[in-house]
Write a protein that holds these residues in place. Sequence first.
Motif, PDB file in Angstrom:
ATOM      1  N   ASN A 424      51.154  38.472  21.406  1.00 53.92           N
ATOM      2  CA  ASN A 424      52.211  37.715  20.721  1.00 53.92           C
ATOM      3  C   ASN A 424      52.617  38.355  19.398  1.00 53.92           C
ATOM      4  OD1 ASN A 424      52.409  35.701  22.695  1.00 53.92           O
ATOM      5  ND2 ASN A 424      50.725  34.531  21.784  1.00 53.92           N
ATOM      6  N   GLY A 425      52.837  39.658  19.443  1.00 51.21           N
ATOM      7  CA  GLY A 425      53.326  40.356  18.256  1.00 51.21           C
ATOM      8  C   GLY A 425      52.233  40.826  17.320  1.00 51.21           C
ATOM      9  N   ARG A 426      51.030  40.302  17.455  1.00 53.55           N
ATOM     10  CA  ARG A 426      49.928  40.747  16.605  1.00 53.55           C
ATOM     11  C   ARG A 426      49.289  41.996  17.206  1.00 53.55           C
ATOM     12  NH1 ARG A 426      48.972  35.341  17.353  1.00 53.55           N
ATOM     13  NH2 ARG A 426      47.172  35.802  18.665  1.00 53.55           N
ATOM     14  N   ALA A 427      48.597  42.747  16.385  1.00 54.71           N
ATOM     15  CA  ALA A 427      47.909  43.936  16.871  1.00 54.71           C
ATOM     16  C   ALA A 427      46.736  43.524  17.751  1.00 54.71           C
ATOM     17  CB  ALA A 427      47.413  44.765  15.685  1.00 54.71           C
ATOM     18  N   ARG A 428      46.528  44.265  18.814  1.00 55.43           N
ATOM     19  CA  ARG A 428      45.390  43.966  19.687  1.00 55.43           C
ATOM     20  C   ARG A 428      44.085  44.188  18.936  1.00 55.43           C
ATOM     21  NH1 ARG A 428      45.788  43.147  25.064  1.00 55.43           N
ATOM     22  NH2 ARG A 428      47.750  43.657  26.110  1.00 55.43           N
ATOM     23  N   THR A 429      43.139  43.261  19.111  1.00 58.04           N
ATOM     24  CA  THR A 429      41.829  43.406  18.476  1.00 58.04           C
ATOM     25  C   THR A 429      40.786  43.950  19.441  1.00 58.04           C
ATOM     26  OG1 THR A 429      41.302  41.102  19.015  1.00 58.04           O
ATOM     27  CG2 THR A 429      42.296  41.532  16.853  1.00 58.04           C
ATOM     28  N   ARG A 430      41.128  44.015  20.725  1.00 57.73           N
ATOM     29  CA  ARG A 430      40.226  44.623  21.697  1.00 57.73           C
ATOM     30  C   ARG A 430      41.059  45.223  22.818  1.00 57.73           C
ATOM     31  NH1 ARG A 430      37.231  39.856  25.216  1.00 57.73           N
ATOM     32  NH2 ARG A 430      39.099  38.729  25.907  1.00 57.73           N
ATOM     33  N   PRO A 431      40.485  46.141  23.597  1.00 55.05           N
ATOM     34  CA  PRO A 431      41.253  46.775  24.670  1.00 55.05           C
ATOM     35  C   PRO A 431      41.705  45.745  25.695  1.00 55.05           C
ATOM     36  CG  PRO A 431      39.193  47.946  24.267  1.00 55.05           C
ATOM     37  CD  PRO A 431      39.128  46.676  23.493  1.00 55.05           C
ATOM     38  N   PRO A 432      42.843  45.994  26.373  1.00 54.84           N
ATOM     39  CA  PRO A 432      43.304  45.047  27.389  1.00 54.84           C
ATOM     40  C   PRO A 432      42.314  44.958  28.539  1.00 54.84           C
ATOM     41  CG  PRO A 432      44.537  47.098  27.521  1.00 54.84           C
ATOM     42  CD  PRO A 432      43.713  47.174  26.273  1.00 54.84           C
ATOM     43  N   GLY A 433      42.286  43.811  29.167  1.00 54.73           N
ATOM     44  CA  GLY A 433      41.360  43.619  30.289  1.00 54.73           C
ATOM     45  C   GLY A 433      41.485  42.229  30.846  1.00 54.73           C
ATOM     46  N   GLY A 434      40.434  41.801  31.538  1.00 57.70           N
ATOM     47  CA  GLY A 434      40.423  40.489  32.150  1.00 57.70           C
ATOM     48  C   GLY A 434      39.148  40.277  32.923  1.00 57.70           C
ATOM     49  N   THR A 435      39.204  39.397  33.896  1.00 54.43           N
ATOM     50  CA  THR A 435      38.033  39.044  34.704  1.00 54.43           C
ATOM     51  C   THR A 435      38.276  39.434  36.151  1.00 54.43           C
ATOM     52  OG1 THR A 435      37.572  37.158  33.269  1.00 54.43           O
ATOM     53  CG2 THR A 435      36.512  37.164  35.430  1.00 54.43           C
ATOM     54  N   VAL A 436      37.269  40.098  36.745  1.00 54.72           N
ATOM     55  CA  VAL A 436      37.353  40.480  38.159  1.00 54.72           C
ATOM     56  C   VAL A 436      36.185  39.871  38.915  1.00 54.72           C
ATOM     57  CG1 VAL A 436      38.606  42.621  37.702  1.00 54.72           C
ATOM     58  CG2 VAL A 436      36.092  42.647  37.786  1.00 54.72           C
ATOM     59  N   ALA A 437      36.395  39.661  40.202  1.00 55.93           N
ATOM     60  CA  ALA A 437      35.343  39.183  41.099  1.00 55.93           C
ATOM     61  C   ALA A 437      35.115  40.237  42.161  1.00 55.93           C
ATOM     62  CB  ALA A 437      35.744  37.862  41.736  1.00 55.93           C
ATOM     63  N   LEU A 438      33.912  40.799  42.197  1.00 60.30           N
ATOM     64  CA  LEU A 438      33.578  41.815  43.192  1.00 60.30           C
ATOM     65  C   LEU A 438      33.431  41.187  44.569  1.00 60.30           C
ATOM     66  CD1 LEU A 438      33.007  43.427  40.581  1.00 60.30           C
ATOM     67  CD2 LEU A 438      31.011  44.421  41.737  1.00 60.30           C
ATOM     68  N   ASP A 439      33.773  41.959  45.597  1.00 53.88           N
ATOM     69  CA  ASP A 439      33.533  41.499  46.965  1.00 53.88           C
ATOM     70  C   ASP A 439      32.037  41.440  47.247  1.00 53.88           C
ATOM     71  OD1 ASP A 439      36.240  41.477  47.204  1.00 53.88           O
ATOM     72  OD2 ASP A 439      36.383  43.276  48.425  1.00 53.88           O
ATOM     73  N   ALA A 440      31.326  42.518  46.929  1.00 53.34           N
ATOM     74  CA  ALA A 440      29.882  42.580  47.141  1.00 53.34           C
ATOM     75  C   ALA A 440      29.322  43.640  46.201  1.00 53.34           C
ATOM     76  CB  ALA A 440      29.551  42.929  48.585  1.00 53.34           C
ATOM     77  N   PRO A 441      28.261  43.278  45.476  1.00 56.31           N
ATOM     78  CA  PRO A 441      27.607  41.973  45.380  1.00 56.31           C
ATOM     79  C   PRO A 441      28.519  40.947  44.705  1.00 56.31           C
ATOM     80  CG  PRO A 441      26.770  43.428  43.675  1.00 56.31           C
ATOM     81  CD  PRO A 441      27.650  44.269  44.537  1.00 56.31           C
ATOM     82  N   PRO A 442      28.207  39.651  44.850  1.00 56.66           N
ATOM     83  CA  PRO A 442      29.107  38.606  44.346  1.00 56.66           C
ATOM     84  C   PRO A 442      29.020  38.438  42.834  1.00 56.66           C
ATOM     85  CG  PRO A 442      27.172  37.617  45.320  1.00 56.66           C
ATOM     86  CD  PRO A 442      27.057  39.093  45.585  1.00 56.66           C
ATOM     87  N   VAL A 443      29.605  39.400  42.111  1.00 54.91           N
ATOM     88  CA  VAL A 443      29.548  39.443  40.659  1.00 54.91           C
ATOM     89  C   VAL A 443      30.940  39.133  40.114  1.00 54.91           C
ATOM     90  CG1 VAL A 443      29.292  41.008  38.683  1.00 54.91           C
ATOM     91  CG2 VAL A 443      27.609  41.040  40.542  1.00 54.91           C
ATOM     92  N   ARG A 444      30.972  38.365  39.041  1.00 54.72           N
ATOM     93  CA  ARG A 444      32.224  38.063  38.326  1.00 54.72           C
ATOM     94  C   ARG A 444      32.030  38.477  36.888  1.00 54.72           C
ATOM     95  NH1 ARG A 444      35.741  32.547  38.320  1.00 54.72           N
ATOM     96  NH2 ARG A 444      36.643  32.729  36.250  1.00 54.72           N
ATOM     97  N   SER A 445      32.871  39.404  36.395  1.00 53.68           N
ATOM     98  CA  SER A 445      32.606  39.943  35.067  1.00 53.68           C
ATOM     99  C   SER A 445      33.887  40.490  34.443  1.00 53.68           C
ATOM    100  CB  SER A 445      31.553  41.051  35.158  1.00 53.68           C
ATOM    101  OG  SER A 445      31.108  41.420  33.870  1.00 53.68           O
ATOM    102  N   ARG A 446      33.750  40.920  33.184  1.00 55.41           N
ATOM    103  CA  ARG A 446      34.894  41.475  32.461  1.00 55.41           C
ATOM    104  C   ARG A 446      35.163  42.894  32.940  1.00 55.41           C
ATOM    105  NH1 ARG A 446      38.487  40.665  28.790  1.00 55.41           N
ATOM    106  NH2 ARG A 446      39.192  42.344  27.408  1.00 55.41           N
ATOM    107  N   CYS A 447      36.473  43.228  32.936  1.00 56.81           N
ATOM    108  CA  CYS A 447      36.911  44.565  33.318  1.00 56.81           C
ATOM    109  C   CYS A 447      37.996  45.010  32.345  1.00 56.81           C
ATOM    110  CB  CYS A 447      37.446  44.559  34.752  1.00 56.81           C
ATOM    111  SG  CYS A 447      38.022  46.168  35.335  1.00 56.81           S
ATOM    112  N   LEU A 448      37.923  46.263  31.883  1.00 57.96           N
ATOM    113  CA  LEU A 448      38.916  46.815  30.979  1.00 57.96           C
ATOM    114  C   LEU A 448      40.034  47.480  31.769  1.00 57.96           C
ATOM    115  CD1 LEU A 448      36.563  48.426  28.303  1.00 57.96           C
ATOM    116  CD2 LEU A 448      37.578  46.137  28.296  1.00 57.96           C
TER     117      LEU A 448
END
Length: 476
Positions: A424-448
């Motif tokens: 929203n117009g401010r400088a990013r404070t961390r690299p872009p990313g989000g949350t992913v869910a692996l097919d196997a093993p069943p892990v849900r975690s942050r991804c850059l």
Amino acid sequence: MVIRRVLAPRIDFGALRRELGLPGEFPADAQREADEAAGAPPRPPVDRTDVPFVTVDPATSRDLDQAMHLARRPGGGYRVRYAIADVAAHVAPGGALEAETWRRGQTIYLPDGNVPLHPHTLSEGAASLLPDDDRAAVVWTIDLDADGGTVAVELERALVRSRAKLDYIGVQAAADAGRLPEPIALLPELGDRLTARGLRRGAINLPLPEQDLEPDGDGWQLVLRAPVPMEEHNAQISLLTGMAAADIMLAGRVGLLRTMPAPKPEAVQRLRAAAAPLGVHWPDDVGPGQVIAGLDASQPRAAAFIDQAAELMRGAAYTAFDGTVPEQPEHGGVAATYAHVTAPLRRLADRYATEVCLALHAGQPVPDWARAALPRLPEVMASTDRIASTATRGAVELAEAVLLEHRVGETFDAAVLDVDAPPNGRARTRPPGGTVALDAPPVRSRCLGDLPLGERVRVRLVTADPTARTVLFELA
């Protein structure tokens, strides 16, 4: 759906227990009170042992709060009998055991053993609604019309006897085969009616699969499990009872509600804006709960949409009142007024809310010990809710890190569930990313990386640190 992956043998959850300051053994005086109560169980004057109640819980559970019996009413409609463990009959007000339960607030579940609200002599023994034993219970009898609308509520302390300890998977298999036992044969039919009523009110349910850890020989399994339909049907009976309890307390102008603001219009608009890019059809005259109910959470785009919908469910709290009804008494997810009264073995608040309901229904004064507890309960429940949530997530994060620590650098198939909001117009404070869910093993975690919401991607594991309970991926 169940996806499993065996973990390395033995994971030490002791550091997590110490970090959260979880209690160990009960103090001697509290344990003694529990043992004495278990040795002289209460015998309510009303006998309902002729009603063939059954319990439906996870297969390994022994702290059984609820037992159910469903029947048709003459002339149409349903009669729900819901027996709830009468914990207040086992815990003396003002004693050492009551004080210790206030310190604990609720049962905390960890893979290597729970931290119970009550000593096992009560929670998995004399107060639990285990089969083939007489137990003191608070019995709700709720009469419904043919559409599932409540027409009458009765409440009493009574002696009950469960006939069977059933589990969700077995009950679902029996339902699929058309062989549900008589006490719950109506559960799919009634559950569907209650769910439909909730959707018409505007109720919202998020059917995302849950991560869990289960013993597997000398090791553990990381499990991703979507709820089976019978779990939702069972939950509807608990919701029905909680709404009946809220009505009693609001009419009496004293009690403890479970509240949550209705979804904010701007949050609904943001979710609606995400629907089309994710391929989710959302008609103008349909609420978010109805849209979510029609999705298959096993599909990546639907799962991403449901994950986004979690933003609608913010601000849940306990609201105590005495004399003046709360300005905002409703629970936005239930789309009705609602109270917690069906899990007193595992949740402190339910014991006191139930006692309020019993007194009001009988036209008697609310006991001083229960009334005095009401304003203190919201803070205790809020703090222990945070601990319970941290314990559950921390255990899974530790397991994920242990499972993946020797696989740094490998790539995996995953679905993108969430992406960071733009700055929203401010400088990013961390690299872009989000949350992913692996097919196997069943892990849900942050991804850059610049992740495409709701799409399938390949990700590379860059960090798996059991000490820090951290797993991190990057877009491959």
